[in-house]
Design a protein around this motif. Structure first.
Motif, mmCIF file in Angstrom:
data_model
loop_
_atom_site.group_PDB
_atom_site.id
_atom_site.type_symbol
_atom_site.label_atom_id
_atom_site.label_comp_id
_atom_site.label_asym_id
_atom_site.label_seq_id
_atom_site.Cartn_x
_atom_site.Cartn_y
_atom_site.Cartn_z
ATOM 1 N N ILE A 90 32.689 -6.027 24.568
ATOM 2 C CA ILE A 90 32.072 -7.237 24.001
ATOM 3 C C ILE A 90 30.607 -7.307 24.424
ATOM 4 C CG2 ILE A 90 32.021 -9.765 24.126
ATOM 5 C CD1 ILE A 90 35.101 -9.659 24.259
ATOM 6 N N ALA A 91 30.354 -7.083 25.723
ATOM 7 C CA ALA A 91 28.969 -7.120 26.219
ATOM 8 C C ALA A 91 28.110 -6.095 25.482
ATOM 9 C CB ALA A 91 28.950 -6.849 27.714
ATOM 10 N N ALA A 92 28.645 -4.876 25.348
ATOM 11 C CA ALA A 92 27.875 -3.814 24.672
ATOM 12 C C ALA A 92 27.646 -4.154 23.206
ATOM 13 C CB ALA A 92 28.620 -2.484 24.800
ATOM 14 N N ALA A 93 28.655 -4.768 22.573
ATOM 15 C CA ALA A 93 28.522 -5.124 21.156
ATOM 16 C C ALA A 93 27.435 -6.174 20.977
ATOM 17 C CB ALA A 93 29.857 -5.641 20.617
ATOM 18 N N VAL A 94 27.432 -7.170 21.826
ATOM 19 C CA VAL A 94 26.442 -8.242 21.691
ATOM 20 C C VAL A 94 25.030 -7.683 21.890
ATOM 21 C CG1 VAL A 94 25.560 -10.367 22.747
ATOM 22 C CG2 VAL A 94 28.007 -10.098 22.340
ATOM 23 N N VAL A 95 24.878 -6.816 22.875
ATOM 24 C CA VAL A 95 23.547 -6.290 23.169
ATOM 25 C C VAL A 95 23.079 -5.314 22.083
ATOM 26 C CG1 VAL A 95 22.229 -4.908 24.801
ATOM 27 C CG2 VAL A 95 23.740 -6.695 25.626
ATOM 28 N N SER A 96 24.008 -4.561 21.493
ATOM 29 C CA SER A 96 23.578 -3.579 20.480
ATOM 30 C C SER A 96 23.521 -4.179 19.073
ATOM 31 C CB SER A 96 24.515 -2.371 20.480
ATOM 32 O OG SER A 96 25.825 -2.776 20.168
ATOM 33 N N PHE A 97 24.105 -5.371 18.894
ATOM 34 C CA PHE A 97 24.122 -6.005 17.569
ATOM 35 C C PHE A 97 22.723 -6.166 16.946
ATOM 36 C CE2 PHE A 97 23.523 -10.031 15.316
ATOM 37 C CZ PHE A 97 24.324 -9.830 14.212
ATOM 38 N N PRO A 98 21.727 -6.697 17.682
ATOM 39 C CA PRO A 98 20.414 -6.891 17.043
ATOM 40 C C PRO A 98 19.795 -5.592 16.547
ATOM 41 C CG PRO A 98 20.517 -8.054 19.128
ATOM 42 C CD PRO A 98 21.726 -7.198 19.067
ATOM 43 N N ILE A 99 20.062 -4.491 17.239
ATOM 44 C CA ILE A 99 19.485 -3.214 16.816
ATOM 45 C C ILE A 99 20.093 -2.789 15.485
ATOM 46 C CG2 ILE A 99 19.337 -0.759 17.397
ATOM 47 C CD1 ILE A 99 19.187 -1.633 20.319
ATOM 48 N N MET A 100 21.415 -2.908 15.394
ATOM 49 C CA MET A 100 22.106 -2.586 14.138
ATOM 50 C C MET A 100 21.605 -3.507 13.027
ATOM 51 S SD MET A 100 24.465 -0.621 12.892
ATOM 52 C CE MET A 100 24.779 -0.542 11.146
ATOM 53 N N TYR A 101 21.554 -4.784 13.333
ATOM 54 C CA TYR A 101 21.180 -5.778 12.331
ATOM 55 C C TYR A 101 19.746 -5.569 11.841
ATOM 56 C CZ TYR A 101 18.738 -10.124 11.297
ATOM 57 O OH TYR A 101 17.887 -11.038 10.768
ATOM 58 N N ARG A 102 18.821 -5.441 12.769
ATOM 59 C CA ARG A 102 17.409 -5.354 12.377
ATOM 60 C C ARG A 102 17.104 -4.047 11.643
ATOM 61 N NH1 ARG A 102 14.102 -9.282 14.594
ATOM 62 N NH2 ARG A 102 12.325 -8.178 13.751
ATOM 63 N N THR A 103 17.672 -2.939 12.129
ATOM 64 C CA THR A 103 17.390 -1.654 11.487
ATOM 65 C C THR A 103 17.984 -1.623 10.082
ATOM 66 O OG1 THR A 103 17.630 -0.755 13.693
ATOM 67 C CG2 THR A 103 17.288 0.820 11.927
ATOM 68 N N SER A 104 19.206 -2.181 9.908
ATOM 69 C CA SER A 104 19.761 -2.134 8.549
ATOM 70 C C SER A 104 19.079 -3.148 7.645
ATOM 71 C CB SER A 104 21.281 -2.302 8.518
ATOM 72 O OG SER A 104 21.756 -2.942 9.633
ATOM 73 N N LEU A 105 18.620 -4.258 8.195
ATOM 74 C CA LEU A 105 17.857 -5.207 7.366
ATOM 75 C C LEU A 105 16.592 -4.524 6.841
ATOM 76 C CD1 LEU A 105 17.518 -8.105 6.282
ATOM 77 C CD2 LEU A 105 16.255 -8.649 8.363
ATOM 78 N N GLY A 106 15.926 -3.780 7.736
ATOM 79 C CA GLY A 106 14.746 -3.018 7.330
ATOM 80 C C GLY A 106 15.082 -2.033 6.227
ATOM 81 N N ALA A 107 16.224 -1.355 6.379
ATOM 82 C CA ALA A 107 16.642 -0.373 5.374
ATOM 83 C C ALA A 107 16.928 -1.058 4.039
ATOM 84 C CB ALA A 107 17.875 0.374 5.864
ATOM 85 N N PHE A 108 17.577 -2.203 4.072
ATOM 86 C CA PHE A 108 17.875 -2.929 2.826
ATOM 87 C C PHE A 108 16.584 -3.361 2.139
ATOM 88 C CE2 PHE A 108 22.210 -4.579 4.496
ATOM 89 C CZ PHE A 108 22.785 -3.364 4.160
ATOM 90 N N GLU A 109 15.631 -3.799 2.962
ATOM 91 C CA GLU A 109 14.374 -4.281 2.381
ATOM 92 C C GLU A 109 13.566 -3.150 1.754
ATOM 93 O OE1 GLU A 109 12.872 -6.364 5.739
ATOM 94 O OE2 GLU A 109 13.360 -8.323 4.882
#
Lengths: 227, 351
Positions: A90-109
């Motif tokens: 859970i700790a690792a997921a929370v900390v790595s979530f923004p990286i996944m989110y931001r990088t894929s948002l960039g890719a979508f854009e």
């Protein structure tokens, strides 16, 4: 040498990455459709990236502790995440979530807007559009996001040690093992873990680059027999 | 199919305010880049949402700001051909067309109709420009659209390909029963492909007429310039006629005022409508004694740039253009040039 930190780390990082992969993509898709609240929601989703991991760990400890609603609910279900490998995940997921989110948002854009518009004029629903156009068009970016998230989850230290502790064989991950080895003066053991971590991280990056370049080649093969 | 559009949309400093109605066949919007042509199409397709107004396709209301109706793009069933074709790069030709056709048999039928057999499994990056357009056309028509729109489909192509693809669109529109809009900045393209033309400038439609009307008698300065008229002058009322300030001559025109009774402010004449006259006619009405500035040899004609020899003060519009066939120029060259502005070819504008 006890290899249990390797297995714990792999279990934790893979679980965390799978969770982050799905949630990060959904979050990115959600933020993409926002207009007014975008800055606010983006800020909230990105917060774990800029906060010190110990602060994230602190919040998670409060959230999953016995005195919170979530903690009490889980306790009644017979689930305890504190000081377990699930807690580390859970700790690792929370900390790595923004990286996944931001990088894929960039890719979508980065996806050509006209492709999205064309899909809509062809009658595709928003769901179809996501799976048939948006995701495939941003695959290299999403692959990069996943690898980065995995690397971040694998290296997670602060929040993990606060939520899951440092129990050898159960919650001791490789990065925690390096710390423990140094603390107890076992420099040789620390070196070994450092080498193993570096090898895994390097391998993931190489695999990602190989895979993205193959992807590009498949789509970009020039040719055609003229008009 | 008839499309009725009456909308406004603000984008920063830019204000789009258009109203027009199309009937059967292909309707054109002619305008320079950035005039709001594409934005208009996007509003019709539902990609952009207008601030106010109504969009109706026959009896179906697609958008009505007052009634808060805004049919989503995917339910409008309006075909949209993008300038770059917007083919899905990760899908094969077959899969791309399937997105429109929704059914394998119909996809095969459209592949046959657009001569794409054998290309089914190729990706867009492996196709030539012409093949790409055929895939895009097939994909658009396979969805059986109620209306189609072409957004400058040829502007990024070389001449040879342009001609071929233009014929293709012509063929398609001959068999397509519902109407469409064709948007372009190229007057020739628009003239060949469509019957009715709207000229757009700075977010507004400044003139709508059938194509002969718009090229023979455009009503506004913007329309005159966009239809490619090279000689323009400001007018000044003098006695019974007008003085062409930039050309430095008096123009005697038949009727003195515009349809609405207002004075004309500008006049124009196309470069190839000027008539050379002999020295004996140099004193006649509407004749300019030319001072030749430069002669440019074009592919099939000569372009002569000149000013009125008798005018001392030259303004920005004083340089005029005369275009004529090569053999005609070879006959005239070397002699003093007198050009007459034929009154029936003079374009008069109120604004």
């Amino acid at each position: 040498m006890d290899y249990s930190p390797l297995w714990v780390s792999m279990k934790v990082a893979l679980t965390a990455t799978s969770v982050t992969f799905v949630l990060g993509l959904l979050a990115a898709r959600f933020v993409l459709s926002l207009r007014k609240l975008r800055l606010l929601v983006d800020g909230i989703f990105s917060l774990p990236m800029v906060l010190p991991p110990t602060v994230v760990g602190f919040f998670l400890l409060i959230l999953f502790g016995k005195n919170s609603v979530v903690g009490q609910f889980l306790l009644r279900m017979g689930i305890n995440v504190l000081f377990t490998w699930q807690g580390a995940a859970i700790a690792a997921a929370v900390v790595s979530f923004p990286i996944m989110y931001r990088t894929s948002l960039g890719a979508f854009e980065q996806v050509d807007k006209n492709l999205v518009y064309a899909a809509r004029t062809l009658g595709m629903s928003e769901g179809e559009l996501f799976f048939k156009v948006l995701l495939p068009s941003s695959l290299p970016g999403i692959a990069a996001a996943t690898i980065l998230a995995f690397a971040r989850a694998l290296g997670e230290f602060g929040a993990t040690i606060m939520l899951a502790g440092n129990i050898p064989g159960r919650t001791q991950t490789m990065s925690v093992a390096v710390y423990t080895a140094m603390q107890s003066g076992n420099r040789a053991l620390a070196y070994r873990w450092v080498v193993i971590i570096m090898a895994i991280s390097f391998l993931s990056i190489v695999l990602m680059n190989y895979w993205t370049s193959r992807q590009n080649r498949a789509c970009m093969r020039e040719g055609g027999s003229g008009f | 199919m008839s499309l009725y559009v009456d909308i406004t949309k603000r984008c920063g400093d830019f204000l789009l305010r258009v109203r027009f109605e199309t009937r059967d066949g292909l309707f054109a919007i002619l305008g320079a880049s950035g005039c709001g042509k594409s934005l208009t199409l996007k509003c019709i397709a539902g990609i952009e949402k207008p601030d106010t107004g109504v969009i109706k396709l026959d009896d179906t209301v697609l958008f009505d700001a007052a009634k808060k109706i805004n049919v989503p793009t995917r339910k409008r069933n309006i075909g949209y051909l993008f300038q770059d074709y917007a083919l899905f790069p990760h899908m094969t030709v077959f899969q791309n067309i399937m997105c429109g056709a929704k059914d394998k048999d119909r996809t095969r039928e459209w592949i046959g109709r657009f001569f794409l057999e054998g290309k089914e499994q190729l990706y867009p990056a492996q196709l030539s420009g012409g093949q790409k357009q055929r895939v895009a056309l097939a994909r658009m028509l396979a969805q059986n659209p109620r209306f189609v729109m072409f957004d400058e489909p040829f502007s990024a192509l070389d001449n040879h390909l342009k001609t071929q693809l233009e014929r293709e669109v012509m063929n398609v529109m001959e068999t397509f029963e519902n109407g469409g809009i064709f948007v372009s900045h190229d007057r020739n393209e628009v003239y060949r492909l469509t019957e009715r033309i709207a000229v757009m400038e700075n977010g507004r439609i400044v003139d709508i007429q059938n194509k002969h009307g718009i090229f023979d008698a455009p009503k506004t300065l913007a329309a005159t310039l966009l239809t490619g008229c090279k000689n323009i002058t400001r007018l000044e009322r003098r006695g019974n006629g007008y003085f062409a300030q930039d050309w430095g001559i008096m123009l005697s025109c038949g009727n003195d005022t515009g349809a609405s009774g207002a004075l004309f402010r500008y006049a124009g004449v196309r470069a190839h409508f000027l008539e050379p006259v002999g020295t004996d006619e140099r004193g006649a009405e509407n004749v300019i004694a030319c001072e030749i500035l430069r002669v440019i040899e074009d592919t099939f004609s000569f372009i002569v740039l000149f000013t009125n020899r008798t005018v001392a003060e030259k303004t920005g519009y004083a340089v005029m253009t005369y275009e004529l066939a090569k053999e005609d120029w070879r006959r005239l060259a070397g002699e003093p040039l007198y050009l007459k502005i034929p009154m029936d070819k003079l374009i008069l504008m109120e604004k």
